[in-house]
Design an enzyme around this catalytic site. Structure first.
Site, short mmCIF file in Angstrom:
data_model
loop_
_atom_site.label_atom_id
_atom_site.label_comp_id
_atom_site.label_asym_id
_atom_site.label_seq_id
_atom_site.Cartn_x
_atom_site.Cartn_y
_atom_site.Cartn_z
N ASP A 20 40.91 43.32 37.00
CA ASP A 20 40.46 42.32 37.97
C ASP A 20 39.04 41.85 37.65
O ASP A 20 38.23 42.61 37.13
CB ASP A 20 40.52 42.92 39.38
CG ASP A 20 40.41 41.86 40.47
OD1 ASP A 20 40.82 40.70 40.23
OD2 ASP A 20 39.91 42.18 41.57
N HIS A 37 40.01 34.25 32.12
CA HIS A 37 41.29 34.82 31.69
C HIS A 37 41.36 34.92 30.16
O HIS A 37 41.84 35.90 29.61
CB HIS A 37 42.46 33.99 32.22
CG HIS A 37 42.53 33.97 33.73
ND1 HIS A 37 42.43 35.11 34.50
CD2 HIS A 37 42.70 32.94 34.61
CE1 HIS A 37 42.54 34.78 35.79
NE2 HIS A 37 42.69 33.46 35.88
N LEU A 131 52.29 54.90 21.65
CA LEU A 131 51.89 54.50 23.01
C LEU A 131 53.01 53.73 23.71
O LEU A 131 53.59 52.79 23.15
CB LEU A 131 50.64 53.61 22.92
CG LEU A 131 50.17 52.97 24.23
CD1 LEU A 131 49.58 54.02 25.17
CD2 LEU A 131 49.14 51.86 23.96
N ARG A 188 40.54 50.41 38.53
CA ARG A 188 40.45 49.00 38.91
C ARG A 188 39.05 48.50 38.56
O ARG A 188 38.06 49.05 39.02
CB ARG A 188 40.70 48.78 40.40
CG ARG A 188 40.64 47.27 40.75
CD ARG A 188 41.04 46.95 42.17
NE ARG A 188 41.11 45.50 42.34
CZ ARG A 188 42.00 44.85 43.07
NH1 ARG A 188 42.92 45.52 43.72
NH2 ARG A 188 41.99 43.54 43.16
C1 IPE Z 1 45.42 42.18 41.38
O1 IPE Z 1 44.32 41.34 41.41
C2 IPE Z 1 46.45 41.62 40.42
C3 IPE Z 1 46.12 41.71 39.01
C4 IPE Z 1 45.05 42.23 38.51
C5 IPE Z 1 47.11 41.16 38.11
P1 IPE Z 1 44.17 40.19 42.52
O2 IPE Z 1 42.91 39.49 42.22
O3 IPE Z 1 45.41 39.36 42.54
O4 IPE Z 1 44.09 41.02 43.86
P2 IPE Z 1 43.45 40.65 45.27
O5 IPE Z 1 44.01 39.32 45.65
O6 IPE Z 1 41.97 40.60 45.08
O7 IPE Z 1 43.86 41.77 46.17
C1 IPE Z 2 42.45 39.18 37.42
O1 IPE Z 2 41.31 38.42 37.62
C2 IPE Z 2 43.51 38.42 36.64
C3 IPE Z 2 44.72 38.12 37.42
C4 IPE Z 2 44.91 38.41 38.68
C5 IPE Z 2 45.78 37.45 36.72
P1 IPE Z 2 41.18 37.42 38.85
O2 IPE Z 2 41.70 36.09 38.43
O3 IPE Z 2 41.80 37.98 40.06
O4 IPE Z 2 39.61 37.36 39.00
P2 IPE Z 2 38.76 37.40 40.34
O5 IPE Z 2 39.20 38.59 41.12
O6 IPE Z 2 39.05 36.11 41.06
O7 IPE Z 2 37.35 37.49 39.88
MG MG Z 3 41.10 39.18 41.54
#
Ligand code: IPE
Ligand code: IPE
Ligand code: MG
Length: 246
Positions: A20, A37, A131, A188
């Protein structure tokens, strides 16, 4: 400071990561979320290589949640483009490095060409025994648990299953992680302290490590740090320490 990979004691059997923070990483740089991303894919490569190098048995990466479909179409399309290029460019290396790659999650919504690439990658790496790399893609734990309950209920209705035979271990075999051991460690990144519908059943006794670092900035060394933090944790599984039991 660089550290020796050989120094990791008490390696977990299964590490699962909620990757995240990509969007915030981009925002800090006044870039579109997509740039975060893109950069996040480099971290995926670095962490997968580290896992191979230290001979980790199982690594599960949360790549796209079933709730992530709520995001703007532009961001979703960009993410799907990155999945395409990842599977196109990296499967060869996974094959070569003896990685067995699989996907957990729904296969109903992804574009047919992405599904075909996933299935091709799974087939090409199926015979590998290094793995076990699992991507949670269009994955949601609550739906996974409901689907397992549905399967068991259907078997019971058909008269093939006695409901009293439904145990936690039988139930677990109906989850998408079927043959994987439960994660010992869930990491996380990105500073949030929640599971966001990731491996809810399987993480019952997982150690949790929350890193402030945004995923694109997460490094091999921070990954190894998390493993070392895990090695120092005392796991009790509800019991007491043998010396305290007297
Ligand atoms: C969790 O992250 C999903 C992934 C890392 C793929 P999110 O960014 O979607 O989660 P929330 O919305 O902050 O809970
Ligand atoms: C995680 O990063 C990637 C996915 C959920 C696909 P985010 O896109 O949720 O990034 P933040 O949490 O908005 O910074
Ligand atoms: Mg996120």
């Amino acid at each position: 400071m660089p550290r020796s990979d050989a120094s990791i004691a008490n390696l977990p059997r299964h590490v699962a990561i909620i990757m995240d923070g990509n969007g915030r990483w981009a925002r800090k740089r006044h870039l579109p979320r997509a740039a975060g991303h893109v950069s996040g894919v480099s971290t995926v490569r670095a962490v997968v290589r580290a896992a191979i190098d230290i001979r980790l048995e199982n690594l599960t990466l949360y790549a796209f949640s079933s709730e992530n479909w709520k995001r703007p179409a532009l961001e979703i399309n960009h993410l799907m483009g990155l999945f395409r290029s990842y599977f196109r460019e990296d499967i060869e290396e996974l094959v070569r490095r003896n990685v067995r790659m699989r996907i957990i999650g729904s296969r109903r919504r992804a574009a047919p060409d992405i599904l075909a690439m996933i299935e091709d990658g799974e087939a090409r790496t199926a015979g590998n025994d290094g793995l076990n790399l699992t991507f949670a893609f269009d994955y949601g734990a609550q739906e996974e648990i409901a689907a397992a309950a549905r399967e068991l209920a259907e078997a019971a209705v058909r008269g093939e299953l006695d409901p009293t035979a439904i145990t936690t271990s039988l139930f677990a075999t109906h989850l998408s992680t079927g043959e994987l051991p439960e994660p010992d460690l869930v990491i996380r990144t990105g500073g949030e302290r929640r599971l966001s519908n990731f491996l809810l059943w399987q993480s019952a006794y997982a150690e949790l490590v929350f890193a402030e670092t945004l995923w694109p900035d997460f490094s091999r060394n921070e990954f190894l740090d998390a493993l070392n933090a895990f090695a120092r944790r005392e796991r009790r599984f509800g019991a007491v320490e043998p010396e305290a039991a007297a």
